[in-house]
Design an enzyme around this catalytic site. Structure first.
Site, PDB file in Angstrom:
ATOM      1  N   ASP A   1      19.630 -25.373 -42.855  1.00  0.00           N
ATOM      2  CA  ASP A   1      19.358 -25.528 -41.520  1.00  0.00           C
ATOM      3  C   ASP A   1      20.676 -25.206 -40.847  1.00  0.00           C
ATOM      4  O   ASP A   1      21.812 -25.876 -41.294  1.00  0.00           O
ATOM      5  CB  ASP A   1      19.032 -26.904 -41.467  1.00  0.00           C
ATOM      6  CG  ASP A   1      18.647 -27.258 -39.860  1.00  0.00           C
ATOM      7  OD1 ASP A   1      18.063 -26.712 -39.151  1.00  0.00           O
ATOM      8  OD2 ASP A   1      19.596 -27.997 -39.577  1.00  0.00           O
ATOM      9  N   ALA A   2      20.660 -24.491 -39.806  1.00  0.00           N
ATOM     10  CA  ALA A   2      21.862 -24.084 -38.962  1.00  0.00           C
ATOM     11  C   ALA A   2      22.436 -25.509 -38.463  1.00  0.00           C
ATOM     12  O   ALA A   2      23.790 -25.591 -38.645  1.00  0.00           O
ATOM     13  CB  ALA A   2      21.567 -23.060 -37.985  1.00  0.00           C
TER      14      ALA A   2
ATOM     15  N   HIS B   1       0.868  -1.316  -0.004  1.00  0.00           N
ATOM     16  CA  HIS B   1      -0.115  -0.144   0.128  1.00  0.00           C
ATOM     17  C   HIS B   1       0.817   1.316  -0.058  1.00  0.00           C
ATOM     18  O   HIS B   1       0.372   2.347   0.455  1.00  0.00           O
ATOM     19  CB  HIS B   1      -0.922   0.181   1.335  1.00  0.00           C
ATOM     20  CG  HIS B   1      -1.868  -1.255   1.282  1.00  0.00           C
ATOM     21  ND1 HIS B   1      -2.786  -1.461   0.389  1.00  0.00           N
ATOM     22  CD2 HIS B   1      -2.131  -2.275   2.071  1.00  0.00           C
ATOM     23  CE1 HIS B   1      -3.338  -2.620   0.580  1.00  0.00           C
ATOM     24  NE2 HIS B   1      -2.942  -2.833   1.693  1.00  0.00           N
TER      25      HIS B   1
ATOM     26  N   THR C   1      18.075 -28.100 -28.298  1.00  0.00           N
ATOM     27  CA  THR C   1      17.712 -29.432 -28.964  1.00  0.00           C
ATOM     28  C   THR C   1      18.802 -30.131 -29.562  1.00  0.00           C
ATOM     29  O   THR C   1      19.069 -31.424 -29.495  1.00  0.00           O
ATOM     30  CB  THR C   1      16.694 -29.188 -30.034  1.00  0.00           C
ATOM     31  OG1 THR C   1      15.695 -28.622 -29.456  1.00  0.00           O
ATOM     32  CG2 THR C   1      16.184 -30.366 -30.535  1.00  0.00           C
ATOM     33  N   SER C   2      19.846 -29.311 -30.021  1.00  0.00           N
ATOM     34  CA  SER C   2      21.027 -29.922 -30.787  1.00  0.00           C
ATOM     35  C   SER C   2      21.748 -30.875 -29.910  1.00  0.00           C
ATOM     36  O   SER C   2      22.408 -31.803 -30.189  1.00  0.00           O
ATOM     37  CB  SER C   2      21.807 -28.933 -31.701  1.00  0.00           C
ATOM     38  OG  SER C   2      22.336 -27.897 -30.757  1.00  0.00           O
TER      39      SER C   2
ATOM     40  N   ASP D   1      16.420 -19.236 -32.648  1.00  0.00           N
ATOM     41  CA  ASP D   1      16.797 -18.501 -31.616  1.00  0.00           C
ATOM     42  C   ASP D   1      18.174 -17.850 -31.505  1.00  0.00           C
ATOM     43  O   ASP D   1      18.452 -17.100 -30.570  1.00  0.00           O
ATOM     44  CB  ASP D   1      16.320 -18.997 -30.292  1.00  0.00           C
ATOM     45  CG  ASP D   1      16.905 -20.345 -29.992  1.00  0.00           C
ATOM     46  OD1 ASP D   1      17.825 -20.666 -30.728  1.00  0.00           O
ATOM     47  OD2 ASP D   1      16.821 -21.151 -28.928  1.00  0.00           O
ATOM     48  N   GLY D   2      18.961 -18.050 -32.569  1.00  0.00           N
ATOM     49  CA  GLY D   2      20.179 -17.633 -32.688  1.00  0.00           C
ATOM     50  C   GLY D   2      21.224 -18.102 -31.769  1.00  0.00           C
ATOM     51  O   GLY D   2      22.320 -17.630 -31.658  1.00  0.00           O
ATOM     52  N   ASP D   3      21.079 -19.125 -31.089  1.00  0.00           N
ATOM     53  CA  ASP D   3      22.089 -19.830 -30.404  1.00  0.00           C
ATOM     54  C   ASP D   3      22.723 -20.966 -30.827  1.00  0.00           C
ATOM     55  O   ASP D   3      23.673 -21.583 -30.285  1.00  0.00           O
ATOM     56  CB  ASP D   3      21.631 -19.822 -28.804  1.00  0.00           C
ATOM     57  CG  ASP D   3      20.738 -21.344 -28.819  1.00  0.00           C
ATOM     58  OD1 ASP D   3      20.134 -21.717 -29.792  1.00  0.00           O
ATOM     59  OD2 ASP D   3      20.264 -21.587 -27.686  1.00  0.00           O
ATOM     60  N   CYS D   4      22.382 -21.540 -31.837  1.00  0.00           N
ATOM     61  CA  CYS D   4      22.800 -22.783 -32.367  1.00  0.00           C
ATOM     62  C   CYS D   4      24.480 -22.862 -32.383  1.00  0.00           C
ATOM     63  O   CYS D   4      25.045 -23.818 -32.116  1.00  0.00           O
ATOM     64  CB  CYS D   4      22.428 -23.216 -33.793  1.00  0.00           C
ATOM     65  SG  CYS D   4      22.829 -24.962 -34.276  1.00  0.00           S
TER      66      CYS D   4
END
Length: 354
Positions: free
Chosen positions: A336-337, A4, A228-229, A182-185
């Site tokens: 594919d990356a 509050h 995933t990789s 997502d650019g992290d591979c």
């Protein structure tokens, strides 16, 4: 401040969570009110409340630090609750509460039984008490396997060449993953390659024993690679280690390119038990499968590598059927990356053997 807008007990500069959260716990346990009901140490219940606009990630960190701080001060935690219980609408912040439990065991269990009663309202979320998923009983433990680290020039060269290739291709793989993922591979692949190279350089791998070497590398990949990789590499390497063991390929001299190919096809069958990705789905499988198949059929490393490269290139014209790329609009023609990254690894290995 309170919900509050009532003034707080102290105003200070923003501190790191690992400083701020223990100080809040100290404020509670050193207060006259707390000391009035708890002499020294005891059993407590911890509640970490989201005041409205704190992210789940931040709440997880605060809860961890608060629990550690409570235990470090000699208190036993019987329950920990974390969630959005009392808010100041969209107020960024947290509140920490400690409930001192009765010393008498019977009274304490009675109170905990009431606290644990199932509730079906949004303002009180009391999760089920579950055992630590990381703990197992003795019967669940497998046999202890003694692994003796030992170097091997051929393996070390292959690991080094694969690492160098991953370094060279990391920016390209990252760019490709930024287009459809997502650019992290690229960074994930480099992280795994770096960890494996360091283990080889420090003679931490049993490179004289192919199945054991691959199993050890899989463990490194599990720790060093996310996403995933990382899971796919880990499952494939585990399967490959099992296949070589079943083929009695327990030393480097017994391995031929065809035998490697046969083992890789068997490892793919293992991998397919855990993923629905198949050739044509625009994943690294589109490079891995043709490499393994041609190597098993011909034993020709160069031809197998060429097949893997063509498989990776072909992903540029494929409709994604697995992964984040399925629902991301393809802005430009791109391979594919994961497939491109895998080809870089295979190129390094093949180069070291020629």
């Amino acid at each position: 401040m309170g919900i509050h807008n009532e003034p707080g007990f102290e105003t200070k500069e923003l501190q790191p969570a690992n400083v701020l959260i223990p100080s809040l716990v100290d404020h509670i346990v050193n207060s006259a009110q707390f000391k009035g009901v708890c002499s020294g140490t005891g059993r407590v219940l911890l509640m970490v409340n989201n005041l409205g606009a704190t992210s789940n990630l931040e709440m997880g960190l605060v809860t961890k630090l608060a629990a550690e701080a409570v235990q470090a001060r000699g208190f036993a935690l019987d329950r920990t609750f974390t969630g959005t219980y009392m808010t100041g609408l969209a107020m960024p912040g947290v509140s920490i509460s400690l409930l001192v439990l009765p010393e008498d065991e019977s009274e304490r269990n009675s109170l905990l039984a009431l606290i644990d009663q199932p509730a079906y309202c949004p303002g009180w979320v009391n999760k089920s008490v579950v055992a630590d998923a990381g703990s197992t009983d003795e019967c669940a433990k497998g046999p202890v396997v003694q692994i003796k680290p030992e170097g091997d020039p051929a393996w070390e060269k292959a690991i080094s060449e694969a690492y160098d290739n991953v370094v060279d291709v990391e920016s390209q793989v990252t760019h490709l993953d930024q287009l459809m993922g997502d650019g992290d591979c690229g960074q994930v692949l480099l992280s795994g390659a770096t960890a494996i190279r360091e283990a080889a350089q420090n003679t931490q791998l049993p490179l004289n024993d192919p199945p054991a070497a691959l199993a050890s590398i899989s463990s490194i990949v599990e720790d060093a690679m996310g996403g995933t990789s990382g899971i796919i590499y880990c499952l494939f390497l585990d399967g490959l280690a099992q296949q070589l063991s079943q083929l009695n390929a327990n030393d480097n001299g017994s391995l031929t390119p065809k035998l490697w190919g046969k083992a890789m096809l068997g490892a793919l069958d293992t991998l397919y038990q855990y993923t629905t990705a198949r050739p044509g789905h625009r994943t690294l499988i589109d490079a891995l499968h043709p490499f393994a198949q041609l190597l098993a059929e011909t034993g020709d490393l160069s031809a197998a590598l060429d097949a893997a490269s063509k498989g990776a290139d072909a992903t540029a014209d494929m409709q994604p059927k697995r992964g984040r790329a399925v629902y991301v609009q393809q802005k430009e023609r791109s391979a594919d990356a994961g497939a491109v990254g895998l080809v870089a690894v295979l190129k390094g290995i093949v180069k070291s053997l020629q």
